[in-house]
Design a protein around this motif. Structure first.
Motif, PDB file in Angstrom:
ATOM      1  N   LEU A   1       0.820  -1.218   0.000  1.00 40.94           N
ATOM      2  CA  LEU A   1       0.000   0.000   0.000  1.00 40.94           C
ATOM      3  C   LEU A   1       0.852   1.266   0.000  1.00 40.94           C
ATOM      4  O   LEU A   1       0.553   2.219  -0.735  1.00 40.94           O
ATOM      5  N   VAL A   2       1.904   1.287   0.791  1.00 45.56           N
ATOM      6  CA  VAL A   2       2.776   2.469   0.821  1.00 45.56           C
ATOM      7  C   VAL A   2       3.465   2.655  -0.533  1.00 45.56           C
ATOM      8  O   VAL A   2       3.508   3.771  -1.082  1.00 45.56           O
ATOM      9  N   ALA A   3       3.994   1.569  -1.089  1.00 47.21           N
ATOM     10  CA  ALA A   3       4.668   1.672  -2.388  1.00 47.21           C
ATOM     11  C   ALA A   3       3.672   2.010  -3.495  1.00 47.21           C
ATOM     12  O   ALA A   3       3.992   2.787  -4.410  1.00 47.21           O
ATOM     13  N   GLY A   4       2.465   1.445  -3.415  1.00 47.91           N
ATOM     14  CA  GLY A   4       1.443   1.778  -4.411  1.00 47.91           C
ATOM     15  C   GLY A   4       1.049   3.243  -4.342  1.00 47.91           C
ATOM     16  O   GLY A   4       0.882   3.899  -5.376  1.00 47.91           O
ATOM     17  N   GLY A   5       0.892   3.757  -3.133  1.00 46.53           N
ATOM     18  CA  GLY A   5       0.583   5.175  -2.982  1.00 46.53           C
ATOM     19  C   GLY A   5       1.704   6.058  -3.488  1.00 46.53           C
ATOM     20  O   GLY A   5       1.469   7.079  -4.142  1.00 46.53           O
ATOM     21  N   ALA A   6       2.930   5.670  -3.212  1.00 47.47           N
ATOM     22  CA  ALA A   6       4.070   6.452  -3.701  1.00 47.47           C
ATOM     23  C   ALA A   6       4.172   6.371  -5.225  1.00 47.47           C
ATOM     24  O   ALA A   6       4.533   7.352  -5.878  1.00 47.47           O
ATOM     25  N   ALA A   7       3.846   5.196  -5.783  1.00 47.71           N
ATOM     26  CA  ALA A   7       3.903   5.054  -7.243  1.00 47.71           C
ATOM     27  C   ALA A   7       2.845   5.912  -7.924  1.00 47.71           C
ATOM     28  O   ALA A   7       3.061   6.396  -9.037  1.00 47.71           O
ATOM     29  N   LEU A   8       1.713   6.096  -7.261  1.00 53.04           N
ATOM     30  CA  LEU A   8       0.660   6.934  -7.857  1.00 53.04           C
ATOM     31  C   LEU A   8       1.091   8.387  -8.004  1.00 53.04           C
ATOM     32  O   LEU A   8       0.678   9.063  -8.945  1.00 53.04           O
ATOM     33  N   VAL A   9       1.895   8.861  -7.081  1.00 49.61           N
ATOM     34  CA  VAL A   9       2.321  10.262  -7.143  1.00 49.61           C
ATOM     35  C   VAL A   9       3.748  10.411  -7.665  1.00 49.61           C
ATOM     36  O   VAL A   9       4.300  11.509  -7.639  1.00 49.61           O
ATOM     37  N   ALA A  10       4.346   9.314  -8.116  1.00 47.14           N
ATOM     38  CA  ALA A  10       5.715   9.380  -8.642  1.00 47.14           C
ATOM     39  C   ALA A  10       5.740  10.259  -9.891  1.00 47.14           C
ATOM     40  O   ALA A  10       4.850  10.195 -10.737  1.00 47.14           O
ATOM     41  N   SER A  11       6.776  11.066  -9.979  1.00 48.27           N
ATOM     42  CA  SER A  11       6.872  11.993 -11.108  1.00 48.27           C
ATOM     43  C   SER A  11       7.397  11.317 -12.376  1.00 48.27           C
ATOM     44  O   SER A  11       7.178  11.813 -13.465  1.00 48.27           O
ATOM     45  N   ASP A  12       8.058  10.201 -12.204  1.00 47.99           N
ATOM     46  CA  ASP A  12       8.689   9.534 -13.338  1.00 47.99           C
ATOM     47  C   ASP A  12       8.294   8.064 -13.338  1.00 47.99           C
ATOM     48  O   ASP A  12       8.091   7.455 -12.288  1.00 47.99           O
ATOM     49  N   LEU A  13       8.203   7.471 -14.487  1.00 50.03           N
ATOM     50  CA  LEU A  13       7.855   6.059 -14.605  1.00 50.03           C
ATOM     51  C   LEU A  13       8.951   5.167 -14.028  1.00 50.03           C
ATOM     52  O   LEU A  13       8.666   4.087 -13.496  1.00 50.03           O
ATOM     53  N   SER A  14      10.196   5.607 -14.085  1.00 50.20           N
ATOM     54  CA  SER A  14      11.286   4.805 -13.524  1.00 50.20           C
ATOM     55  C   SER A  14      11.181   4.719 -11.998  1.00 50.20           C
ATOM     56  O   SER A  14      11.553   3.710 -11.405  1.00 50.20           O
TER      57      SER A  14
END
Length: 119
Positions: free
Chosen positions: A47-60
């Motif tokens: 959940l934490v990584a998924g939430g961070a991935a949602l707001v990540a500025s870059d696909l990498s």
């Protein structure tokens, strides 16, 4: 709207990690502690990584977070299995509450089978 969903996922993941930590401290026997350390903590990380991935500025960045989750899913069960197996064979760690002991049945069955010579 994405930020709200990401924030909610991160908070929920953090709560699950906190519940896992409390379970590790509060549970009495080793096997219950192992369960508490892996199940909610792994879901919390997702959940934490998924939430961070949602707001990540870059696909990498999102790909790195996916890699972290994949490595957690690969290593956590193996590590806990090894700890549990070692604890099982250590005198005094078996719980009196253990009703079904499948490992003992398996080991008895393995001792009765003849070893096939691959030499």
């Amino acid at each position: 709207m994405i930020e709200i969903v990401a924030g909610a996922a991160m908070v929920l993941g953090s709560v699950l990690a906190l519940i896992a930590a409390i379970g590790v401290v509060r549970f009495g026997d080793l096997f219950s502690r192992m369960h508490a350390a892996t199940k909610p903590a792994t879901l919390g990380l997702v959940l934490v990584a998924g939430g961070a991935a949602l707001v990540a500025s870059d696909l990498s960045d999102a790909a790195r977070l996916l890699l972290v989750v994949a490595l957690q899913f690969l290593t956590a069960p193996v590590g806990v299995h090894m700890v549990g197996r070692a604890a099982y064979h250590t005198p005094g760690t078996r719980s009196r509450q253990m009703v079904v002991d499948e490992l003992a049945e398996f080991e008895r069955r393995e001792q009765r089978l003849p070893r096939s010579g691959g030499d």
